[in-house]
Write an enzyme that holds these catalytic residues in place. Structure first.
Site, mmCIF file in Angstrom:
data_model
loop_
_atom_site.group_PDB
_atom_site.id
_atom_site.type_symbol
_atom_site.label_atom_id
_atom_site.label_comp_id
_atom_site.label_asym_id
_atom_site.label_seq_id
_atom_site.Cartn_x
_atom_site.Cartn_y
_atom_site.Cartn_z
ATOM 1 C CG ASP A 1 -2.306 0.615 0.831
ATOM 2 O OD1 ASP A 1 -2.304 1.788 0.435
ATOM 3 O OD2 ASP A 1 -3.349 -0.059 0.927
ATOM 4 C CG HIS B 1 -4.392 2.377 -2.056
ATOM 5 N ND1 HIS B 1 -4.356 3.260 -0.999
ATOM 6 C CD2 HIS B 1 -5.700 2.258 -2.397
ATOM 7 C CE1 HIS B 1 -5.596 3.639 -0.711
ATOM 8 N NE2 HIS B 1 -6.433 3.060 -1.548
ATOM 9 C CD GLU C 1 -10.044 4.133 -1.182
ATOM 10 O OE1 GLU C 1 -10.922 4.703 -0.532
ATOM 11 O OE2 GLU C 1 -9.005 3.682 -0.657
HETATM 12 C C1 ACM Z 1 -10.868 -0.294 0.480
HETATM 13 O O1 ACM Z 1 -11.359 -0.253 1.616
HETATM 14 N N1 ACM Z 1 -10.292 0.784 -0.032
HETATM 15 C C2 ACM Z 1 -10.920 -1.501 -0.335
#
Ligand code: ACM
Ligand code: ZN
Length: 765
Positions: A182, A255, A318
């Site tokens: 991440d 991420h 995201e």
């Molecule tokens: C997430 O909670 N962004 C998968």
């Protein structure tokens, strides 16, 4: 297939077993008890015939280490015998406890499940353990019974990960989703790209407290860690022995700040940025150019040698498109491949990876954003932004795992107790987890076929230690185990009784730092025509409360240190002096190990009738209109229930002051938590009327957070405030919400959430 199971069942009915409360969690399909016990003296003889070796080691170790029961293993042992059977539902097992124990199982996994169930049936104390005579028949409902762990935001050692897996296995979870990469840390050694761990595994600072706090502060300590490939293999092998599949997650295209800190050439700008110490969503993501996708294929090539799982998780959530919008290389890929926009570019990116994984005999799974721009042919979807992603995937005949934030995010708060350690936000008490059903209502059997199961997620921004990880996971994981294992789970109260009667002891045996949220005393607030009625309720009938008030208010409406019994009520009257008063309570109850602290604001609008013209979203409707005037000010980080949450573009409601008065001022608080897609509104219009026929409309006001003394007194951090100075009985509030989430924020371009609470009106007769 069904016939043989039925036959077994009929046999046992003739031996006079009757249905009973199952000590086993998740609850078995059949649990029957008979009169009598089978003593497990200090020597327990286990017949090794038909007992898989790794399960034998597990069982012996548990009996010896956890119970100090000495075991004798031989080909002729008679206290516990095993038999392999066929022609059963998948992962079927049965346990028969009479003068000895017989376990019948269909697969090695089901033999392991049987042994775990058997361990949960041990009763009594050291030197006098016993089994009650019983008959168990069991098999799971869903094939994906998962827990996820984010080791990027906070790192957990190999030993800690093993313990997480150990505890999972006690409750028959079978999938460990290991979130290995991440923004804040890359945690897996990749030999071809050593900088991923040399640079990407370490950050120089970490934000303190909640990231929405203002001003933000940071602790300037270097933080990080990673797993070598040898360690990864060790964990995968360890999990395998517990019949748990490890599904790795390598996040892309978003991420990815940690990876890009190590190899900035794979971003759009090539700019050297650090591994961030702040949580949230970042604009810097992998570029969609060929070199970046090739880099990720190289990474996955090594990942595939370490993880034999059928599914490989590639993230996909995201990913702001801000960089892609202006990147010549990304725009070239769009043009050359005839793509419509950046969403189709994301779909193209995922499809490249899907083809790669498929060519290696694996399957891709990603968060539900991978649906945007078109789902890749072989992809499975993990639905986190509600159920919709999973529903859409199943309708397109793709497999899906349900993991909606509403029921499965164990990083949310689990009680309303203000003492809860800081969490990301949201409110997911155990009752809510228990109410989770991965199969959406109205799904046909054919559609339900595509729902593999469900999973809870442990994002660790606010979970820095193993102790805290266990606190957030347990006992909610037991509720999820029920949801995923049982075709027909017992009512919540029956589950709670099994938990209280058996599993508190069981979890203590394993030194699990579980939460006591189920045992907290509770304060319920009702509307009264003069104000509010407070009702106190304990976790058990014997509970009583010591109500300690801490208030410097004169003429307190109740005496301090009152002794309250269950179902006692207190009336808190609307304040008549046009002021906001603060009341603090501490509730201590006999059965609750932690006192509960509450703060209430008593103001002139508490308990007033409100007509909600716009209805809040079902999952964030709190106590309806009362939530706006219940004296509980919505807090940050949000816990869910104390706010009303809307996903509409406008919010409208009418407050009834019950008679004509001089209305002086309005205060209305909003939540700003952009990480959760929750934004302050754009503008607000107030109107006043005496009979709701003619309205006097005040000028629309842009939303600006008030810094006034009244806002501070009310504890409102992000309040709209306006002087009204008009006579009337009704006040209409029209909130114009922000239409789109701005670029660069999580969920950019989508409709944001608007959360509001509380409403204060100051007025005079
Ligand atoms: C997430 O909670 N962004 C998968
Ligand atoms: Zn680019």
């Amino acid at each position: 297939m069904k016939k043989s199971v039925l036959l077994l069942f009929i046999c046992w009915i003739t031996v006079c077993f009757s249905f009973g409360q199952s000590p086993i969690i998740p609850s078995p399909v059949v649990y029957k008890i008979a009169v009598g016990k089978m003593s497990i003296a200090n020597h327990f003889s286990i017949n090794s015939e038909n007992l898989p070796a790794e399960i034998k080691d597990f069982l012996v170790q548990k009996l010896v280490d956890t119970y100090s029961i000495q075991t004798v293993i031989s080909a002729s042992g008679s206290d516990l015998t095993f038999k392999k059977i066929t022609n059963t539902p998948p992962d079927f097992y049965s346990i028969t406890i009479n003068d000895g124990v017989l376990i019948q199982y269909s697969t090695s996994a089901s033999c392991f499940y049987a042994v775990n169930s058997l361990l949960q049936l041990i009763e009594g104390e050291k030197d006098s353990y016993y089994f009650s005579k019983a008959f168990v028949q069991d098999y799971p409902n869903f094939q994906w019974r998962g827990l996820h762990l984010d080791v990027s935001r906070h790192f957990f050692s190999v030993e800690e990960v093993k313990r997480f897996i150990d505890l999972m296995s006690l409750y028959k979870f079978n999938t460990f989703h290991w979130h290995l990469t991440d923004d804040q840390g890359w945690r897996i050694e990749i030999k071809k790209y050593p900088k991923l761990t040399e640079i990407g595994a370490w950050r120089d600072s970490t934000v303190n407290g909640h990231y929405s706090a203002s001003p933000r502060t940071y602790s300037a300590e270097r933080y990080g860690g990673f797993y070598t490939q040898e360690q990864i293999k060790e964990v995968v092998a360890y999990a395998n022995k517990k019949f748990i599949t490890v599904v790795p997650e390598i996040e892309m295209p978003g991420h990815s700040r940690a990876a890009l800190a190590a190899y900035p050439q794979y971003s759009c700008t090539g700019k050297q940025l650090e591994v961030p110490g702040l949580w949230g969503v970042f604009e810097e993501i992998f570029c969609a150019k060929e070199e970046s996708i090739d880099f990720l294929k190289d990474v996955l090539t090594e990942v595939l040698t370490l993880f034999p799982s059928e599914y490989i998780h590639i993230g996909g959530d995201e990913a702001p498109k801000t960089r892609w919008n202006t990147c010549p290389r990304c725009q070239k890929v769009i043009r050359e491949n005839g793509l419509k926009d950046e969403h189709e570019l994301q779909s193209y990116f995922i499809q490249e990876i899907d083809e790669f994984l498929t060519s290696k005999g694996r399957k891709l799974i990603g968060w539900d954003e991978i649906l945007e721009g078109g789902l890749s042919p072989n992809a499975a979807v993990m639905s986190w932004r509600g159920f919709e992603g999973g529903i859409e995937a199943a309708k397109q005949k793709h497999f899906a795992v349900m993991s909606p934030g509403s029921h499965c995010y164990f990083d949310h708060y689990q009680s309303k107790n203000p003492n809860e350690p800081t969490a990301i936000g949201g409110f997911t008490p155990i009752e809510k987890v228990y109410a989770f059903n991965p199969i959406p209502p109205g799904f046909s059997e054919q559609q339900a076929f595509f729902i593999l199961g469900g999973q809870a997620n442990l994002w660790t921004e606010y979970i820095p230690t193993m102790t805290q990880l266990e606190y957030m996971t347990y006992p909610r994981a037991l509720a999820l185990a029920q949801v995923l294992w049982c075709k027909q789970k017992p009512p919540f109260e029956a589950f709670k009784k099994s938990f209280v009667d058996y599993h508190l002891t069981y979890l203590k045996r394993y030194n699990v730092n579980y939460s006591n949220a189920l045992f907290y005393s509770q304060l319920t607030i009702f509307k009264n025509k003069n104000g509010l009625k407070l009702n106190f309720k304990g976790a058990s009938k014997e509970d009583a409360f010591q109500l300690e008030t801490r208030t410097n208010e004169k003429n307190s409406q109740f005496s301090e240190n009152s002794y309250i019994t269950e179902n006692d009520t207190i009336l808190l009257k609307r304040s008549k002096d046009n002021q906001i008063h603060t009341f603090n309570f501490k509730l201590t109850s006999k059965n609750s190990p932690d006192p509960a602290h509450f703060e209430l604001k008593i103001h002139p609008a508490i308990g007033l009738p409100i007509e909600l013209i716009t209805k809040p979203a079902e999952q964030y409707k709190g106590d309806g209109a009362l939530t706006l005037v219940d004296g509980v000010i919505g807090v940050t980080p949000w816990k869910g229930n104390e706010w009303l949450g809307y996903d509409t573009t406008q919010i409208e409601f009418i407050v009834d002051l019950t008679r004509k008065v001089k209305i002086e001022e309005i205060l209305l608080n909003f939540l700003q938590d952009d990480g959760s897609w929750i934004h302050s509104p754009e503008s607000i219009q107030i109107s006043v009327s005496t009979k709701k026929k003619k309205w006097r409309n005040l000028q629309i006001q842009q939303f600006i957070a008030s810094q006034s003394a009244n806002a501070k007194k009310a504890g409102m951090k992000n309040a709209f405030e306006q002087n009204i100075n008009l006579k009337g009985r009704f006040v209409k509030v029209k909130v114009n919400c922000l239409k789109y989430i701005p670029d660069g924020y999580a969920g950019e371009g989508k409709t944001p959430w608007t959360f509001t609470d509380e409403l204060i009106l100051l007025y005079k007769e």
